[in-house]
Design a protein around this motif. Structure first.
Motif, PDB file in Angstrom:
ATOM      1  N   ALA A 229      46.135  38.711  35.744  1.00 42.01           N
ATOM      2  CA  ALA A 229      45.655  39.878  36.484  1.00 42.01           C
ATOM      3  C   ALA A 229      44.603  40.643  35.676  1.00 42.01           C
ATOM      4  CB  ALA A 229      46.829  40.794  36.825  1.00 42.01           C
ATOM      5  N   ALA A 230      44.869  40.783  34.372  1.00 47.83           N
ATOM      6  CA  ALA A 230      43.905  41.484  33.513  1.00 47.83           C
ATOM      7  C   ALA A 230      42.581  40.734  33.444  1.00 47.83           C
ATOM      8  CB  ALA A 230      44.498  41.657  32.116  1.00 47.83           C
ATOM      9  N   GLN A 231      42.649  39.410  33.413  1.00 49.62           N
ATOM     10  CA  GLN A 231      41.420  38.617  33.346  1.00 49.62           C
ATOM     11  C   GLN A 231      40.616  38.713  34.641  1.00 49.62           C
ATOM     12  OE1 GLN A 231      43.182  34.871  32.387  1.00 49.62           O
ATOM     13  NE2 GLN A 231      43.465  35.380  30.220  1.00 49.62           N
ATOM     14  N   VAL A 232      41.301  38.683  35.784  1.00 49.56           N
ATOM     15  CA  VAL A 232      40.598  38.803  37.067  1.00 49.56           C
ATOM     16  C   VAL A 232      39.932  40.163  37.184  1.00 49.56           C
ATOM     17  CG1 VAL A 232      40.927  38.934  39.570  1.00 49.56           C
ATOM     18  CG2 VAL A 232      42.015  37.096  38.262  1.00 49.56           C
ATOM     19  N   ILE A 233      40.649  41.229  36.793  1.00 50.09           N
ATOM     20  CA  ILE A 233      40.070  42.570  36.848  1.00 50.09           C
ATOM     21  C   ILE A 233      38.895  42.689  35.878  1.00 50.09           C
ATOM     22  CG2 ILE A 233      40.521  45.006  36.352  1.00 50.09           C
ATOM     23  CD1 ILE A 233      43.387  44.526  37.392  1.00 50.09           C
ATOM     24  N   SER A 234      39.042  42.093  34.686  1.00 49.56           N
ATOM     25  CA  SER A 234      37.944  42.097  33.714  1.00 49.56           C
ATOM     26  C   SER A 234      36.726  41.381  34.269  1.00 49.56           C
ATOM     27  CB  SER A 234      38.404  41.428  32.415  1.00 49.56           C
ATOM     28  OG  SER A 234      37.333  41.266  31.507  1.00 49.56           O
ATOM     29  N   TRP A 235      36.952  40.270  34.943  1.00 52.66           N
ATOM     30  CA  TRP A 235      35.865  39.493  35.545  1.00 52.66           C
ATOM     31  C   TRP A 235      35.113  40.357  36.558  1.00 52.66           C
ATOM     32  CZ3 TRP A 235      36.407  34.697  33.201  1.00 52.66           C
ATOM     33  CH2 TRP A 235      35.471  33.708  33.514  1.00 52.66           C
ATOM     34  N   ALA A 236      35.891  41.011  37.441  1.00 47.70           N
ATOM     35  CA  ALA A 236      35.282  41.830  38.494  1.00 47.70           C
ATOM     36  C   ALA A 236      34.587  43.066  37.919  1.00 47.70           C
ATOM     37  CB  ALA A 236      36.353  42.248  39.496  1.00 47.70           C
ATOM     38  N   SER A 237      35.066  43.544  36.764  1.00 47.22           N
ATOM     39  CA  SER A 237      34.480  44.735  36.143  1.00 47.22           C
ATOM     40  C   SER A 237      33.240  44.425  35.321  1.00 47.22           C
ATOM     41  CB  SER A 237      35.522  45.409  35.241  1.00 47.22           C
ATOM     42  OG  SER A 237      36.676  45.756  35.971  1.00 47.22           O
ATOM     43  N   SER A 249      42.410  47.289  40.497  1.00 49.10           N
ATOM     44  CA  SER A 249      43.504  46.385  40.821  1.00 49.10           C
ATOM     45  C   SER A 249      42.952  45.017  41.211  1.00 49.10           C
ATOM     46  CB  SER A 249      44.333  46.940  41.980  1.00 49.10           C
ATOM     47  OG  SER A 249      43.553  46.941  43.169  1.00 49.10           O
ATOM     48  N   VAL A 250      43.853  44.044  41.296  1.00 52.82           N
ATOM     49  CA  VAL A 250      43.439  42.715  41.732  1.00 52.82           C
ATOM     50  C   VAL A 250      42.932  42.777  43.169  1.00 52.82           C
ATOM     51  CG1 VAL A 250      44.241  40.373  42.247  1.00 52.82           C
ATOM     52  CG2 VAL A 250      45.001  41.514  40.149  1.00 52.82           C
ATOM     53  N   GLN A 251      43.626  43.549  44.006  1.00 51.42           N
ATOM     54  CA  GLN A 251      43.177  43.659  45.396  1.00 51.42           C
ATOM     55  C   GLN A 251      41.796  44.300  45.474  1.00 51.42           C
ATOM     56  OE1 GLN A 251      46.147  44.571  48.184  1.00 51.42           O
ATOM     57  NE2 GLN A 251      44.777  45.292  49.777  1.00 51.42           N
ATOM     58  N   ASP A 252      41.558  45.273  44.632  1.00 56.95           N
ATOM     59  CA  ASP A 252      40.235  45.903  44.558  1.00 56.95           C
ATOM     60  C   ASP A 252      39.187  44.865  44.153  1.00 56.95           C
ATOM     61  OD1 ASP A 252      38.556  48.059  44.811  1.00 56.95           O
ATOM     62  OD2 ASP A 252      38.888  48.801  42.776  1.00 56.95           O
ATOM     63  N   ALA A 253      39.540  44.012  43.182  1.00 58.38           N
ATOM     64  CA  ALA A 253      38.613  42.958  42.729  1.00 58.38           C
ATOM     65  C   ALA A 253      38.280  42.001  43.864  1.00 58.38           C
ATOM     66  CB  ALA A 253      39.230  42.195  41.561  1.00 58.38           C
ATOM     67  N   ILE A 254      39.290  41.698  44.686  1.00 56.61           N
ATOM     68  CA  ILE A 254      39.078  40.762  45.796  1.00 56.61           C
ATOM     69  C   ILE A 254      38.221  41.397  46.889  1.00 56.61           C
ATOM     70  CG2 ILE A 254      40.199  39.448  47.633  1.00 56.61           C
ATOM     71  CD1 ILE A 254      42.673  39.252  45.804  1.00 56.61           C
ATOM     72  N   VAL A 255      38.586  42.598  47.304  1.00 61.51           N
ATOM     73  CA  VAL A 255      37.960  43.226  48.466  1.00 61.51           C
ATOM     74  C   VAL A 255      36.547  43.706  48.164  1.00 61.51           C
ATOM     75  CG1 VAL A 255      38.110  45.140  50.102  1.00 61.51           C
ATOM     76  CG2 VAL A 255      40.179  43.891  49.442  1.00 61.51           C
ATOM     77  N   ARG A 256      36.353  44.318  46.998  1.00 60.58           N
ATOM     78  CA  ARG A 256      35.063  44.977  46.745  1.00 60.58           C
ATOM     79  C   ARG A 256      34.063  44.134  45.964  1.00 60.58           C
ATOM     80  NH1 ARG A 256      33.847  49.079  44.013  1.00 60.58           N
ATOM     81  NH2 ARG A 256      35.611  49.157  42.572  1.00 60.58           N
ATOM     82  N   VAL A 257      34.548  43.166  45.171  1.00 59.94           N
ATOM     83  CA  VAL A 257      33.632  42.508  44.240  1.00 59.94           C
ATOM     84  C   VAL A 257      33.567  40.987  44.427  1.00 59.94           C
ATOM     85  CG1 VAL A 257      32.929  42.272  41.821  1.00 59.94           C
ATOM     86  CG2 VAL A 257      34.203  44.316  42.557  1.00 59.94           C
ATOM     87  N   LEU A 258      34.661  40.314  44.197  1.00 60.54           N
ATOM     88  CA  LEU A 258      34.615  38.856  44.067  1.00 60.54           C
ATOM     89  C   LEU A 258      34.878  38.103  45.365  1.00 60.54           C
ATOM     90  CD1 LEU A 258      36.522  38.540  40.655  1.00 60.54           C
ATOM     91  CD2 LEU A 258      34.048  38.591  41.034  1.00 60.54           C
ATOM     92  N   GLY A 259      35.713  38.642  46.216  1.00 61.88           N
ATOM     93  CA  GLY A 259      36.050  37.940  47.448  1.00 61.88           C
ATOM     94  C   GLY A 259      37.271  37.059  47.279  1.00 61.88           C
ATOM     95  N   TYR A 260      37.932  36.776  48.397  1.00 62.48           N
ATOM     96  CA  TYR A 260      39.183  36.007  48.390  1.00 62.48           C
ATOM     97  C   TYR A 260      38.988  34.607  47.819  1.00 62.48           C
ATOM     98  CZ  TYR A 260      43.313  33.636  50.301  1.00 62.48           C
ATOM     99  OH  TYR A 260      44.468  32.901  50.457  1.00 62.48           O
ATOM    100  N   ASP A 261      37.981  33.904  48.291  1.00 61.78           N
ATOM    101  CA  ASP A 261      37.767  32.511  47.901  1.00 61.78           C
ATOM    102  C   ASP A 261      37.526  32.383  46.402  1.00 61.78           C
ATOM    103  OD1 ASP A 261      37.520  29.769  48.429  1.00 61.78           O
ATOM    104  OD2 ASP A 261      35.360  29.899  48.656  1.00 61.78           O
ATOM    105  N   LEU A 262      36.686  33.266  45.859  1.00 64.35           N
ATOM    106  CA  LEU A 262      36.373  33.177  44.433  1.00 64.35           C
ATOM    107  C   LEU A 262      37.588  33.531  43.583  1.00 64.35           C
ATOM    108  CD1 LEU A 262      34.493  32.692  42.111  1.00 64.35           C
ATOM    109  CD2 LEU A 262      33.572  34.991  42.379  1.00 64.35           C
ATOM    110  N   VAL A 263      38.329  34.590  43.953  1.00 65.46           N
ATOM    111  CA  VAL A 263      39.499  34.977  43.158  1.00 65.46           C
ATOM    112  C   VAL A 263      40.563  33.877  43.199  1.00 65.46           C
ATOM    113  CG1 VAL A 263      41.426  36.609  42.981  1.00 65.46           C
ATOM    114  CG2 VAL A 263      39.101  37.448  43.322  1.00 65.46           C
ATOM    115  N   MET A 264      40.750  33.254  44.358  1.00 67.08           N
ATOM    116  CA  MET A 264      41.707  32.147  44.459  1.00 67.08           C
ATOM    117  C   MET A 264      41.365  31.041  43.460  1.00 67.08           C
ATOM    118  SD  MET A 264      44.241  30.519  46.176  1.00 67.08           S
ATOM    119  CE  MET A 264      44.377  31.087  47.882  1.00 67.08           C
ATOM    120  N   ASN A 265      40.130  30.617  43.462  1.00 70.13           N
ATOM    121  CA  ASN A 265      39.726  29.496  42.611  1.00 70.13           C
ATOM    122  C   ASN A 265      39.523  29.908  41.159  1.00 70.13           C
ATOM    123  OD1 ASN A 265      39.328  27.035  44.470  1.00 70.13           O
ATOM    124  ND2 ASN A 265      38.370  28.709  45.601  1.00 70.13           N
TER     125      ASN A 265
END
Length: 465
Positions: A229-237, A249-265
């Motif tokens: 979770a910390a790595q995904v948030i760091s990536w999005a930040s 949050s991880v959900q924030d990273a998905i919705v606002r920055v990276l998108g569902y598909d990218l965060v999944m992979n």
């Protein structure tokens, strides 16, 4: 010889040390790019031991065998330390080392497979530029000793059938059996003695095929692994993605920055990359594992965005293929520990060859085969497995070739920019055609990644900690 306007002139960009040396020899040359080379290419590898430095001239399509070299010279020669190589290049005003035995004032050896007649091409001393000249000009010093220390590089035969994973498995099991005393077991990951697939990775693989999967389920899954979770948030930040405001949050990273598909992979790639430890012995001059992974994934993403919308494969799977494209390096280091150091020394001594050539010579298999087979046994998508399996093949046009071609082009662009190790070879027009890209678009994609290099380096360092 064909003298053209490119022949040696006072304003010739060839380094002055090279021009003066060849002028003293009375040698006429022609400056060309590598893609225009129509004659055999000859390379020069700088070696060293406690007795001093040695320059070895060898054909670019052959591999230096260090064991044969040591046997014939009675010396413990290996690739010269990078600092010594850079010092020699600076001393003579060079970017690359031309295959001229008397140029740099160090002892020289000439492989017996060098051409002796006709024309050849050598490094000009300028990165990306070659000199075409007579083969007779390579060895001008009577003291240069001829040695037989190279082996031929075998031709690669492509297999377009999905059965190649079974054939790769057979090759892997034979190689493991040959180099270790381990009993060959039924499951590939047991054969290789790979640590169990992390629970998070298993859950992500299951979630990928869950028809009810959504952002909430993915967020909850990732958040159960605090490190991930910390790595995904760091990536999005990261400033590379230029997200407005802070990512909380991880959900924030998905919705606002990276998108569902990218965060999944991305999550799957990060979880798999942590399965194996970094090797203790690594080749000098090679980018760290995570740095190369992050760079490759970033270039794949930029190239993907530059493709016509109707021609684009899945973005998330393309990104995952780039992120895992060098996963086989970690597997080789884990499975073949006693022989991995041999590979390291040969990678260093053969910078003109793709590292996979060395692996095939030493182990009988290469990183792409072993990674693709293992990932296939873990039920990763076929797009990723085949994309990695054929990532070094410029002429692969079979199933999921767009994923393989994206990684292949990304790797070649990074090598040409000096961001990752490997031979700087021409970019095949067929790669651009298959991806419906132009060279201009590819260079623009690389430039964007270079502009964000500091941010990407920070992401890679975060993965290494």
């Amino acid at each position: 010889m064909d003298n053209t306007a490119e022949d040696m002139k006072p304003n010739d960009p060839t380094p002055i040390a090279v021009r003066q040396y060849l002028s003293r020899q009375g040698v006429e040359t022609r400056l060309i790019t590598r893609k225009d080379a129509r004659h055999p290419v000859v390379e020069c590898v700088l070696l060293a031991d406690s007795l001093g430095k040695v320059a070895l001239l060898l054909p670019a399509d052959r591999m230096l065998d260090l064991a044969a070299l040591r046997q014939q010279t009675g010396r413990q020669l290996a690739a010269a330390p990078l600092a010594e190589r850079q010092q020699l290049l600076r001393k003579h005003g060079l970017q690359e080392l031309p295959a001229l035995d008397g140029l740099c004032g160090v002892e020289a050896l000439a492989d017996q497979h060098l051409p002796t007649t006709g024309e050849v091409c050598i490094q000009s001393g300028l990165r990306g530029q070659l000199l075409q000249l007579p083969a007779s000009a390579l060895v001008a010093d009577a003291a240069t000793r001829q040695v037989d220390v190279t082996v031929a590089v075998p031709e690669i035969e492509l297999d377009y059938e999905l059965s190649l994973f079974e054939m790769d498995r057979d090759a892997i099991e034979q190689s493991v059996g040959r180099f270790t005393a381990k009993r060959i077991r039924q499951r590939l990951e047991e054969t290789l003695e790979i640590p169990p697939l992390p629970a998070t990775a298993q859950e992500i693989i299951r979630l990928r095929v869950d028809p009810s999967a959504d952002i909430s389920k993915l967020s909850a899954l990732v958040e159960r692994d605090p490190s991930l979770a910390a790595q995904v948030i760091s990536w999005a930040s990261s400033s590379y993605y230029a997200a407005p405001g802070s990512v909380k949050s991880v959900q924030d990273a998905i919705v606002r920055v990276l998108g569902y598909d990218l965060v999944m992979n991305l999550s799957l790639g990060l979880a798999l990359g942590k399965t194996l430890q970094m090797p203790e012995d690594e080749p000098q001059g090679f980018a760290p594992y995570w740095q190369e992974a992050v760079y490759t994934a970033a270039v794949v993403a930029e190239l993907h965005s530059a493709m016509p919308r109707e021609a684009r494969p899945s973005f998330g799977l393309a990104y995952l293929t780039g992120l895992l494209s060098n996963f086989g390096y970690l597997v080789l280091a884990h499975v073949f520990k006693p022989h991995f150091s041999t590979c390291c020394r040969l990678w260093e001594a053969n910078p003109h060859l793709d590292p996979r050539v060395v692996e095939d010579h030493v182990l009988g298999i290469n990183r792409d085969q072993i990674a693709a087979s293992l990932l296939n046994s873990w039920s990763l998508p076929g797009e990723v497995c085949l994309g990695i399996r054929h990532a070094s093949h410029t002429d692969y046009y079979g199933l999921h070739s767009d994923y393989a071609n994206l990684v292949c082009l990304s790797t070649r662009l990074l090598r040409r920019a000096g961001l990752v190790a490997g031979p700087r070879v021409p970019l095949e027009p067929a790669l651009f055609a298959n991806l419906q890209l132009t060279p201009v678009a590819a260079r623009a994609a690389l430039t964007k990644v270079q502009d964000g290099q500091d941010s990407l380096d920070a992401l890679a360092r975060g993965m290494e900690s």
